[in-house]
Design a protein around this motif. Sequence first.
Motif, PDB file in Angstrom:
ATOM      1  N   ASP A   1       0.827  -1.210   0.000  1.00 13.91           N
ATOM      2  CA  ASP A   1       0.000   0.000   0.000  1.00 13.91           C
ATOM      3  C   ASP A   1       0.860   1.259   0.000  1.00 13.91           C
ATOM      4  N   LYS A   2       1.919   1.266   0.801  1.00  9.62           N
ATOM      5  CA  LYS A   2       2.814   2.423   0.845  1.00  9.62           C
ATOM      6  C   LYS A   2       3.497   2.649  -0.496  1.00  9.62           C
ATOM      7  N   VAL A   3       3.945   1.557  -1.131  1.00 13.40           N
ATOM      8  CA  VAL A   3       4.609   1.686  -2.434  1.00 13.40           C
ATOM      9  C   VAL A   3       3.621   2.192  -3.472  1.00 13.40           C
ATOM     10  N   ASP A   4       2.395   1.654  -3.482  1.00 12.95           N
ATOM     11  CA  ASP A   4       1.376   2.076  -4.442  1.00 12.95           C
ATOM     12  C   ASP A   4       1.008   3.550  -4.270  1.00 12.95           C
ATOM     13  N   LYS A   5       0.980   4.029  -3.032  1.00 14.05           N
ATOM     14  CA  LYS A   5       0.628   5.420  -2.758  1.00 14.05           C
ATOM     15  C   LYS A   5       1.811   6.361  -2.918  1.00 14.05           C
ATOM     16  N   GLY A   6       3.020   5.786  -3.060  1.00 14.32           N
ATOM     17  CA  GLY A   6       4.214   6.615  -3.173  1.00 14.32           C
ATOM     18  C   GLY A   6       4.694   7.126  -1.830  1.00 14.32           C
ATOM     19  N   ALA A   7       4.230   6.532  -0.759  1.00  8.48           N
ATOM     20  CA  ALA A   7       4.591   6.981   0.577  1.00  8.48           C
ATOM     21  C   ALA A   7       5.720   6.159   1.189  1.00  8.48           C
ATOM     22  N   TYR A   8       6.225   5.176   0.450  1.00 12.87           N
ATOM     23  CA  TYR A   8       7.306   4.343   0.974  1.00 12.87           C
ATOM     24  C   TYR A   8       8.611   5.093   0.789  1.00 12.87           C
ATOM     25  N   ASP A   9       9.224   5.486   1.907  1.00 11.44           N
ATOM     26  CA  ASP A   9      10.448   6.283   1.865  1.00 11.44           C
ATOM     27  C   ASP A   9      11.635   5.387   2.206  1.00 11.44           C
ATOM     28  N   VAL A  10      12.591   5.353   1.297  1.00 10.61           N
ATOM     29  CA  VAL A  10      13.795   4.566   1.508  1.00 10.61           C
ATOM     30  C   VAL A  10      14.904   5.523   1.921  1.00 10.61           C
ATOM     31  N   ASN A  11      15.446   5.294   3.109  1.00  8.50           N
ATOM     32  CA  ASN A  11      16.525   6.124   3.611  1.00  8.50           C
ATOM     33  C   ASN A  11      17.842   5.410   3.321  1.00  8.50           C
ATOM     34  N   GLY A  12      18.581   5.929   2.358  1.00  9.14           N
ATOM     35  CA  GLY A  12      19.831   5.310   1.940  1.00  9.14           C
ATOM     36  C   GLY A  12      20.870   5.229   3.036  1.00  9.14           C
ATOM     37  N   GLN A  13      20.913   6.244   3.890  1.00  7.92           N
ATOM     38  CA  GLN A  13      21.897   6.237   4.976  1.00  7.92           C
ATOM     39  C   GLN A  13      21.607   5.125   5.986  1.00  7.92           C
ATOM     40  N   LYS A  14      20.335   4.903   6.279  1.00  6.68           N
ATOM     41  CA  LYS A  14      19.978   3.831   7.209  1.00  6.68           C
ATOM     42  C   LYS A  14      20.337   2.466   6.617  1.00  6.68           C
ATOM     43  N   ILE A  15      20.051   2.299   5.341  1.00  4.77           N
ATOM     44  CA  ILE A  15      20.362   1.029   4.676  1.00  4.77           C
ATOM     45  C   ILE A  15      21.868   0.788   4.672  1.00  4.77           C
ATOM     46  N   ALA A  16      22.642   1.797   4.326  1.00  2.00           N
ATOM     47  CA  ALA A  16      24.099   1.665   4.297  1.00  2.00           C
ATOM     48  C   ALA A  16      24.635   1.373   5.701  1.00  2.00           C
ATOM     49  N   GLY A  17      24.097   2.048   6.692  1.00  4.11           N
ATOM     50  CA  GLY A  17      24.524   1.808   8.077  1.00  4.11           C
ATOM     51  C   GLY A  17      24.257   0.385   8.523  1.00  4.11           C
ATOM     52  N   LYS A  18      23.084  -0.140   8.180  1.00  6.66           N
ATOM     53  CA  LYS A  18      22.752  -1.530   8.520  1.00  6.66           C
ATOM     54  C   LYS A  18      23.691  -2.501   7.814  1.00  6.66           C
ATOM     55  N   MET A  19      23.968  -2.224   6.546  1.00  9.16           N
ATOM     56  CA  MET A  19      24.851  -3.110   5.780  1.00  9.16           C
ATOM     57  C   MET A  19      26.253  -3.141   6.387  1.00  9.16           C
ATOM     58  N   VAL A  20      26.753  -1.982   6.763  1.00  5.08           N
ATOM     59  CA  VAL A  20      28.100  -1.905   7.347  1.00  5.08           C
ATOM     60  C   VAL A  20      28.130  -2.590   8.707  1.00  5.08           C
ATOM     61  N   SER A  21      27.130  -2.331   9.541  1.00  5.72           N
ATOM     62  CA  SER A  21      27.124  -2.936  10.881  1.00  5.72           C
ATOM     63  C   SER A  21      26.992  -4.450  10.797  1.00  5.72           C
ATOM     64  N   GLU A  22      26.180  -4.962   9.874  1.00  3.00           N
ATOM     65  CA  GLU A  22      26.035  -6.417   9.729  1.00  3.00           C
ATOM     66  C   GLU A  22      27.327  -7.041   9.202  1.00  3.00           C
ATOM     67  N   SER A  23      27.999  -6.360   8.281  1.00  2.00           N
ATOM     68  CA  SER A  23      29.260  -6.917   7.769  1.00  2.00           C
ATOM     69  C   SER A  23      30.319  -6.914   8.852  1.00  2.00           C
ATOM     70  N   LEU A  24      30.305  -5.893   9.710  1.00  2.00           N
ATOM     71  CA  LEU A  24      31.260  -5.864  10.824  1.00  2.00           C
ATOM     72  C   LEU A  24      30.965  -6.977  11.824  1.00  2.00           C
ATOM     73  N   LEU A  25      29.681  -7.229  12.055  1.00  2.00           N
ATOM     74  CA  LEU A  25      29.312  -8.323  12.953  1.00  2.00           C
ATOM     75  C   LEU A  25      29.775  -9.664  12.392  1.00  2.00           C
ATOM     76  N   ASP A  26      29.658  -9.822  11.066  1.00  2.00           N
ATOM     77  CA  ASP A  26      30.114 -11.059  10.422  1.00  2.00           C
ATOM     78  C   ASP A  26      31.614 -11.230  10.547  1.00  2.00           C
ATOM     79  N   ILE A  27      32.346 -10.138  10.452  1.00  2.00           N
ATOM     80  CA  ILE A  27      33.805 -10.191  10.519  1.00  2.00           C
ATOM     81  C   ILE A  27      34.265 -10.577  11.923  1.00  2.00           C
ATOM     82  N   PHE A  28      33.653  -9.974  12.947  1.00  2.00           N
ATOM     83  CA  PHE A  28      34.089 -10.187  14.319  1.00  2.00           C
ATOM     84  C   PHE A  28      33.379 -11.339  15.028  1.00  2.00           C
TER      85      PHE A  28
END
Length: 101
Positions: free
Chosen positions: A73-100
């Motif tokens: 519904d959010k995507v259809d209405k155009g209300a789905y907001d993707v925050n690139g910084q949050k996504i990048a932060g999650k990706m980096v933190s998960e990769s760091l968790l995998d490393i350690f």
Amino acid sequence: MKITKVDDAAIQGIQQYQKTEKVQDEANPIVSGSAAPEEKVNLSTKARDTQQLRDAVSQLPDVREEKISELKDKVDKGAYDVNGQKIAGKMVSESLLDIFA
């Protein structure tokens, strides 16, 4: 094909084990009768709780339909907001968790 000479220590060990088991079986004959031996299993409280949790989780659906419909519904209405910084932060933190980890 017939093998007459056995040099393998593992095979000799197996043969010795089988001979020992045969002697033990002959020394302790099983009493045959109409009653089968009783089998009993005692589960600890923790094991029972774990089994109940497994059963409960197995009954949960694999897909959360309400979450999917909400996002659609959010995507259809155009209300789905993707925050690139949050996504990048999650990706980096998960990769760091995998490393350690």
